[in-house]
Design an enzyme around this catalytic site. Structure first.
Site, PDB file in Angstrom:
ATOM      1  N   ASP A  44       0.746  -0.241   3.332  1.00  0.00           N
ATOM      2  CA  ASP A  44       1.298   0.961   2.699  1.00  0.00           C
ATOM      3  C   ASP A  44       2.830   0.913   2.732  1.00  0.00           C
ATOM      4  O   ASP A  44       3.493   1.780   2.163  1.00  0.00           O
ATOM      5  CB  ASP A  44       0.734   2.244   3.336  1.00  0.00           C
ATOM      6  CG  ASP A  44       1.103   2.396   4.801  1.00  0.00           C
ATOM      7  OD1 ASP A  44       1.681   1.464   5.388  1.00  0.00           O
ATOM      8  OD2 ASP A  44       0.796   3.472   5.369  1.00  0.00           O
ATOM      9  N   SER A  45       3.368  -0.139   3.353  1.00  0.00           N
ATOM     10  CA  SER A  45       4.814  -0.386   3.273  1.00  0.00           C
ATOM     11  C   SER A  45       5.220  -0.690   1.836  1.00  0.00           C
ATOM     12  O   SER A  45       6.413  -0.788   1.541  1.00  0.00           O
ATOM     13  CB  SER A  45       5.218  -1.545   4.189  1.00  0.00           C
ATOM     14  OG  SER A  45       4.408  -2.683   3.940  1.00  0.00           O
ATOM     15  N   ASP A  83      -4.546  -1.498   3.507  1.00  0.00           N
ATOM     16  CA  ASP A  83      -4.011  -0.521   4.467  1.00  0.00           C
ATOM     17  C   ASP A  83      -4.387   0.887   4.006  1.00  0.00           C
ATOM     18  O   ASP A  83      -3.978   1.319   2.917  1.00  0.00           O
ATOM     19  CB  ASP A  83      -2.484  -0.676   4.481  1.00  0.00           C
ATOM     20  CG  ASP A  83      -1.863  -0.242   5.776  1.00  0.00           C
ATOM     21  OD1 ASP A  83      -2.602   0.121   6.711  1.00  0.00           O
ATOM     22  OD2 ASP A  83      -0.625  -0.291   5.858  1.00  0.00           O
ATOM     23  N   LYS A 112      -7.215  -1.482   7.309  1.00  0.00           N
ATOM     24  CA  LYS A 112      -6.441  -1.191   8.514  1.00  0.00           C
ATOM     25  C   LYS A 112      -6.190   0.304   8.592  1.00  0.00           C
ATOM     26  O   LYS A 112      -5.947   0.950   7.568  1.00  0.00           O
ATOM     27  CB  LYS A 112      -5.103  -1.945   8.494  1.00  0.00           C
ATOM     28  CG  LYS A 112      -4.231  -1.642   9.700  1.00  0.00           C
ATOM     29  CD  LYS A 112      -3.013  -2.544   9.769  1.00  0.00           C
ATOM     30  CE  LYS A 112      -1.863  -2.110   8.911  1.00  0.00           C
ATOM     31  NZ  LYS A 112      -1.387  -0.733   9.135  1.00  0.00           N
ATOM     32  N   GLU A 114      -4.100   3.329  11.149  1.00  0.00           N
ATOM     33  CA  GLU A 114      -3.141   3.560  12.233  1.00  0.00           C
ATOM     34  C   GLU A 114      -3.685   4.587  13.221  1.00  0.00           C
ATOM     35  O   GLU A 114      -4.253   5.596  12.808  1.00  0.00           O
ATOM     36  CB  GLU A 114      -1.819   4.096  11.652  1.00  0.00           C
ATOM     37  CG  GLU A 114      -1.109   3.105  10.756  1.00  0.00           C
ATOM     38  CD  GLU A 114       0.252   3.606  10.282  1.00  0.00           C
ATOM     39  OE1 GLU A 114       0.726   4.659  10.768  1.00  0.00           O
ATOM     40  OE2 GLU A 114       0.840   2.934   9.412  1.00  0.00           O
ATOM     41  N   GLU A 181       2.828  -2.525  16.952  1.00  0.00           N
ATOM     42  CA  GLU A 181       4.150  -2.399  16.314  1.00  0.00           C
ATOM     43  C   GLU A 181       5.110  -1.629  17.219  1.00  0.00           C
ATOM     44  O   GLU A 181       4.765  -0.562  17.751  1.00  0.00           O
ATOM     45  CB  GLU A 181       4.013  -1.682  14.960  1.00  0.00           C
ATOM     46  CG  GLU A 181       5.367  -1.442  14.286  1.00  0.00           C
ATOM     47  CD  GLU A 181       5.266  -1.067  12.814  1.00  0.00           C
ATOM     48  OE1 GLU A 181       4.153  -1.008  12.270  1.00  0.00           O
ATOM     49  OE2 GLU A 181       6.336  -0.840  12.214  1.00  0.00           O
TER      50      GLU A 181
HETATM   51  O1  KIV Z   1       2.234  -1.370   5.912  1.00  0.00           O
HETATM   52  C1  KIV Z   1       2.573  -2.369   6.553  1.00  0.00           C
HETATM   53  O2  KIV Z   1       3.211  -3.303   6.042  1.00  0.00           O
HETATM   54  C2  KIV Z   1       2.201  -2.435   7.949  1.00  0.00           C
HETATM   55  C3  KIV Z   1       2.798  -3.532   8.775  1.00  0.00           C
HETATM   56  C4  KIV Z   1       4.145  -3.137   9.228  1.00  0.00           C
HETATM   57  C5  KIV Z   1       1.923  -3.898   9.913  1.00  0.00           C
HETATM   58  O3  KIV Z   1       1.476  -1.612   8.417  1.00  0.00           O
END
Ligand code: KIV
Length: 267
Positions: A44-45, A83, A112, A114, A181
Site C-alpha cells: 500500500d506504499s 497488501d 499482508k 498490519e 518494520e
Molecule cells: O507497503 C509497503 O511497501 C510495506 C513495506 C514497507 C513492508 O508494507
C-alpha cells in the site's frame, strides 16, 4: 518454476536469507523477476510512492487490485503478496475474507496485514480458508495517527514484550512470515530466533531472515529519496536524477530543433 510460501519457509529452515521488493506495475514486476528477487509485495506504499498521497491511509481496495493485476501479469512465477489497505480488514472477518479473496483472484498468492492482537484472529480466519497471510509488526504505517507520527516502535520493555507476543500470536494463527518494520535490531533478532516462520525486516537490522525495500527508494525515485531518505533505506541508483536529465535533454533538443532529425523521420 514458481516461488511459493513453502520455499520461503524452507529458506528459514535452511538459513538462507532472501529479499523481497515492492512493485506496483507490469514493467517493474518484470524487471524484479529478471533480477531473480523471489518475492514481490504489492504494497500500500503505492499510495505515497506512486499515487501522490501523503501516506498509505487513503489507498483503496480498488486501487490495490488495479496494481496487483498489473504485477501479476508481469511476474506470475514470483511469490506475490497483496497488501490489505487500511479499512479492508478492520471491520470484520467476513469482509477480510472478501478482500483477501479479491487479491487472490487478481493473481496474488498471499496477503499482508498490519498489526498484532486482533489481527491474529483475521489471520486464522484466512489461513483456515487456504489464504496464506504475511503479518506486519512494529512501525506499521497504517497506525501513523495512533503512533503520533512515524516513530520507531519497541523502545520500551512493555512495547518490546507486546511486539514479541504479537509475533508469536501471528505465527500461532498460521501466518507464513512476518514483516518487522522500524524496531531495534536486538528485538528483531530475538523475534527471528524465537519464530519458526521467517521474519522480513525493514528498518529492523540485519538479523532478520529476509529483507524488504521499497523499489522506489532503491532506485532513487521515491518522494523520500528525493527529499531525504529514511535511515533504514539505501538508494542503489539515482534513476530520479537520470530521468530529470533525460527529460531535460529531450526538451532542449526539441527546442533547438535537434529532435526529431532526419534519421527519426519516415520517407
Ligand atoms: O507497503 C509497503 O511497501 C510495506 C513495506 C514497507 C513492508 O508494507
Amino acid at each position: 518454476m514458481s516461488v511459493t510460501v513453502k520455499d520461503i519457509l524452507a529458506a528459514k529452515r535452511e538459513g538462507r536469507r532472501f529479499a523481497m521488493l515492492t512493485a506496483y506495475d507490469y514493467p517493474t514486476a518484470r524487471l524484479v523477476a529478471e533480477a531473480e528477487v523471489p518475492v514481490i509485495l504489492v504494497g500500500d506504499s503505492v499510495g505515497d510512492n506512486v499515487l501522490g498521497y501523503a501516506n498509505t491511509l487513503p489507498v483503496t481496495m480498488d486501487e490495490m487490485l488495479h496494481h496487483a493485476r498489473a504485477v501479476a501479469r508481469g511476474a506470475p512465477s514470483l511469490l506475490l503478496v497483496g497488501d490489505m489497505p487500511f479499512g479492508a480488514y478492520q471491520r470484520s472477518c467476513e469482509e477480510t475474507v472478501m478482500h483477501a479473496t479479491a487479491f487472490l483472484k487478481a493473481g496474488m498468492h498471499a496477503v499482508k496485514m498490519e498489526g498484532g492482537g486482533w489481527v491474529a484472529e483475521r489471520v486464522a480466519h484466512l489461513t483456515e480458508r487456504s489464504i496464506p497471510v504475511m503479518g506486519h509488526l512494529g512501525l506499521t504505517p497504517q497506525s501513523v495517527n495512533a503512533f503520533g507520527g512515524m516513530r520507531v516502535q519497541g523502545k520500551t520493555e512493555e512495547s518490546r514484550q507486546r511486539i514479541l507476543a504479537d509475533a508469536e500470536a501471528l505465527q500461532a494463527a498460521g501466518a507464513f512470515a512476518v514483516v518487522l518494520e522500524g524496531i531495534p535490531r536486538d528485538l528483531a533478532a530475538t523475534i527471528t530466533s524465537t519464530l519458526a516462520i521467517p521474519t522480513i525486516g525493514i528498518g529492523a537490522g540485519p538479523d532478520c531472515d529476509g529483507q524488504v525495500l521499497i523499489l522506489h527508494d532503491l532506485l532513487g525515485i521515491s518522494p523520500h529519496t528525493r527529499g531525504g531518505m529514511p535511515k533504514f533505506a539505501r538508494a542503489y541508483d539515482d534513476i530520479g536524477d537520470r530521468i530529470v536529465a533525460a527529460a531535460r535533454a529531450y526538451a532542449d533538443d526539441v527546442r533547438e530543433g535537434r529532435f526529431p532529425d532526419d534519421a527519426h523521420s519516415y520517407h
